[in-house]
Design a protein around this motif. Structure first.
Motif, PDB file in Angstrom:
ATOM      1  N   ILE A 178      19.246  69.898  64.293  1.00 33.17           N
ATOM      2  CA  ILE A 178      19.442  71.350  64.161  1.00 33.17           C
ATOM      3  C   ILE A 178      18.889  71.831  62.822  1.00 33.17           C
ATOM      4  N   TYR A 179      19.218  71.102  61.769  1.00 32.11           N
ATOM      5  CA  TYR A 179      18.719  71.458  60.435  1.00 32.11           C
ATOM      6  C   TYR A 179      17.186  71.477  60.419  1.00 32.11           C
ATOM      7  N   HIS A 180      16.580  70.467  61.027  1.00 32.68           N
ATOM      8  CA  HIS A 180      15.116  70.380  61.063  1.00 32.68           C
ATOM      9  C   HIS A 180      14.515  71.554  61.834  1.00 32.68           C
ATOM     10  N   LEU A 181      15.119  71.903  62.982  1.00 39.23           N
ATOM     11  CA  LEU A 181      14.594  73.016  63.790  1.00 39.23           C
ATOM     12  C   LEU A 181      14.686  74.337  63.030  1.00 39.23           C
ATOM     13  N   LEU A 182      15.802  74.556  62.343  1.00 41.76           N
ATOM     14  CA  LEU A 182      15.964  75.805  61.590  1.00 41.76           C
ATOM     15  C   LEU A 182      15.005  75.865  60.408  1.00 41.76           C
ATOM     16  N   SER A 237       8.546  77.486  67.979  1.00 45.34           N
ATOM     17  CA  SER A 237       9.047  76.791  66.783  1.00 45.34           C
ATOM     18  C   SER A 237       9.913  75.600  67.164  1.00 45.34           C
ATOM     19  N   ILE A 238      10.723  75.749  68.206  1.00 45.25           N
ATOM     20  CA  ILE A 238      11.569  74.642  68.660  1.00 45.25           C
ATOM     21  C   ILE A 238      10.701  73.479  69.135  1.00 45.25           C
ATOM     22  N   THR A 239       9.682  73.779  69.917  1.00 41.79           N
ATOM     23  CA  THR A 239       8.769  72.736  70.412  1.00 41.79           C
ATOM     24  C   THR A 239       8.150  71.974  69.253  1.00 41.79           C
ATOM     25  N   GLU A 240       7.653  72.692  68.277  1.00 41.61           N
ATOM     26  CA  GLU A 240       7.029  72.058  67.113  1.00 41.61           C
ATOM     27  C   GLU A 240       8.039  71.187  66.365  1.00 41.61           C
ATOM     28  N   GLY A 241       9.269  71.687  66.233  1.00 44.54           N
ATOM     29  CA  GLY A 241      10.301  70.932  65.537  1.00 44.54           C
ATOM     30  C   GLY A 241      10.673  69.645  66.251  1.00 44.54           C
ATOM     31  N   LEU A 242      10.757  69.696  67.573  1.00 44.91           N
ATOM     32  CA  LEU A 242      11.112  68.498  68.344  1.00 44.91           C
ATOM     33  C   LEU A 242      10.015  67.445  68.277  1.00 44.91           C
ATOM     34  N   LYS A 243       8.786  67.876  68.085  1.00 49.07           N
ATOM     35  CA  LYS A 243       7.670  66.921  67.994  1.00 49.07           C
ATOM     36  C   LYS A 243       7.585  66.236  66.636  1.00 49.07           C
ATOM     37  N   THR A 244       8.218  66.832  65.608  1.00 49.07           N
ATOM     38  CA  THR A 244       8.043  66.322  64.246  1.00 49.07           C
ATOM     39  C   THR A 244       9.327  65.739  63.649  1.00 49.07           C
ATOM     40  N   PHE A 245      10.415  65.750  64.411  1.00 47.37           N
ATOM     41  CA  PHE A 245      11.698  65.278  63.882  1.00 47.37           C
ATOM     42  C   PHE A 245      11.694  63.773  63.643  1.00 47.37           C
ATOM     43  N   GLN A 246      12.242  63.375  62.504  1.00 46.61           N
ATOM     44  CA  GLN A 246      12.461  61.951  62.213  1.00 46.61           C
ATOM     45  C   GLN A 246      13.952  61.728  62.030  1.00 46.61           C
ATOM     46  N   ASN A 247      14.519  60.837  62.843  1.00 48.56           N
ATOM     47  CA  ASN A 247      15.958  60.601  62.781  1.00 48.56           C
ATOM     48  C   ASN A 247      16.324  59.816  61.525  1.00 48.56           C
ATOM     49  N   ALA A 248      17.613  59.851  61.180  1.00 46.67           N
ATOM     50  CA  ALA A 248      18.106  59.081  60.040  1.00 46.67           C
ATOM     51  C   ALA A 248      18.042  57.589  60.352  1.00 46.67           C
TER      52      ALA A 248
END
Length: 450
Positions: A122-126, A297-308
């Motif tokens: 969520i933080y990454h998407l925002l 923006s959500i699509t772009e965020g989901l493609k670039t997220f790196q989990n902990a």
């Protein structure tokens, strides 16, 4: 005018942040930790001129406070907390204290499993969408310390049941409840309902215009919602049905609908895998849509997220055997999700400090996925007794290097070796991060030797 006294119990990230905020707001503040502080926290408190003590709690100083901010790690049952409550002194969490001093929109995430991944996503998407957002609670920096300069318009807060227990008036604009499964029952009198009640505190100040996102196949959540019927904008998530508004995962597609806007994306186009991460991802997408973020923006965020780290984290491949670090899986439910997401025959490394685990919910997934079990702990008897007739090969060790070496020895090319302990780490390690880091180091050592 004499400044009101506030005592802070616990000198970790949340406690030191609370002390700094209390000082900034004009309170006479004193911090007390029964253990020892990190040197960086000592230096912070000294630089701020905040008095503190280590190795003890001086009761008269704490009982003299008008309010006490308590670390979530300190149970409400300890005698000092009981004395405070008996004399009517409010005992609150850092989250509760900090929330008084911000007008930012608050997004709170809780659940027995998946909190950290969902919070970080969520933080990454925002952030990716350009919102001015802070990260706090169980992850990130202290919420209280961030509130001092009031620089954020949104905060994404990972909330444990322990933090929720000491929250009273905090109002969350978006609430996420991922699941409720038995966990921390030693803290809740071995009464599951007490734990459920704790998790449902996330809804305690909900308004009809607020957003509540939840997984509707978590039976304890459904049962409790039927009892409580809170007046709030409900957005269910399902892996079986197709709620609208809400989110669902079918035929590899993630779908989330809010108002007249619908979002769709193939799970394979995101950076996360497994059905549990479909739930986490849908929760994050719905939270992002609830604060007005557009689909692009959500699509772009989901493609670039790196989990902990330590959450189904690839740790290396040797001879086509993949090693996976899931050290954060400290309960049975987390292991169920991890094993469910495995696509290769799996050698499972488990064990540690048992928290009253019921392994029966793993029977079906273990029979399909697990070819061998490596028990890593001081007392492995419960694991061995339960899985002795269910898993063909079982090995016991107290050395993580030995566990990794045995995993490689037993594995065939194409297999996976999964560290997913189902237990706390404190018998052999400092914490789950230490366990995961030692696992990764042991794998890397073998890679270097090949």
């Amino acid at each position: 005018m004499v400044a009101k006294k506030i005592a802070v119990l616990g000198g970790g990230e949340s406690g030191v942040g609370a002390a700094l905020l209390a000082q900034a707001k004009g309170f006479d503040v004193f911090l007390s930790d029964k253990g020892s502080l990190k040197e960086s926290y000592r230096a912070t408190l000294r630089a701020a001129g905040i008095p503190f003590e280590e190795g003890e709690h001086t009761e008269e100083k704490i009982l003299d406070a008008v309010e006490v901010v308590k670390s979530p790690g300190i149970p409400a049952t300890v005698p000092l907390v009981q004395k405070l409550k008996a004399q009517g002194t409010p005992v609150i969490s850092e989250i509760e204290f900090a929330a008084r001093y911000t007008n930012a929109k608050l997004i709170g995430i809780t659940g027995s499993n998946g909190k950290t991944t969902t919070t970080l996503l969520i933080y990454h998407l925002l952030k990716k969408a350009g919102l001015n957002v802070g990260l706090a609670g169980n992850v990130g920096d202290s919420f209280a310390a961030q509130v001092i300069d009031g620089s954020f318009d949104y905060y994404v807060l990972e909330l444990s049941s322990f933090q929720l227990d000491d929250m009273v008036d905090t109002h969350l604009d978006v609430m996420v409840l991922l699941n409720i499964t038995p966990d921390h029952l030693d803290r809740y009198g071995y009464n599951f309902q007490n734990y459920i009640d704790s998790k449902f505190r996330i809804l305690q100040n909900a308004q009809p215009s607020d957003t509540f996102i939840y997984f509707e196949e978590s039976q304890p959540i459904l049962d409790e919602l039927a009892k409580r019927n809170p007046s709030v904008n409900k957005l269910p998530i399902s892996l079986q049905a197709t709620p609208s508004p809400g989110g669902f995962f079918q035929n590899g597609q993630l779908t989330a609908t809010l108002g007249d806007s619908s979002f769709q994306m193939a799970m394979t186009d995101t950076t996360l895998r497994g059905p549990h991460n479909a739930i986490n991802t849908l929760a994050a997408v719905l939270a992002a849509k609830a604060v007005g973020i557009d689909n692009e923006s959500i699509t772009e965020g989901l493609k670039t997220f790196q989990n902990a780290a330590h959450r189904l984290e690839p740790a290396g491949t040797i001879n086509d055997v993949q090693f996976i670090n899931d050290s954060k899986a400290t309960n049975v439910d987390s292991v169920f999700y991890a094993l469910s997401s495995m696509e290769a025959p799996t050698i499972w490394i488990a064990g540690g400090q048992d928290k009253g685990n019921d392994y029966s919910q793993l029977d079906e997934v273990v029979s399909r996925k697990v070819k061998a079990l490596i028990c890593l702990g001081i007392d492995n008897q419960k694991l061995i007794n339960y899985f002795g007739n269910k898993i063909p090969a079982i090995y016991e060790t107290q050395q993580i290097t030995d566990a990794v070496a045995k995993g490689l020895e037993w594995a065939q090319p194409g297999d996976a070796v999964l560290l997913s302990p189902a237990c706390a780490s404190f018998d052999l390690f400092k914490n789950y991060e230490d366990r995961g880091n030692q696992f990764k180091a042991a794998v890397q050592k073998l890679i270097d030797e090949v």
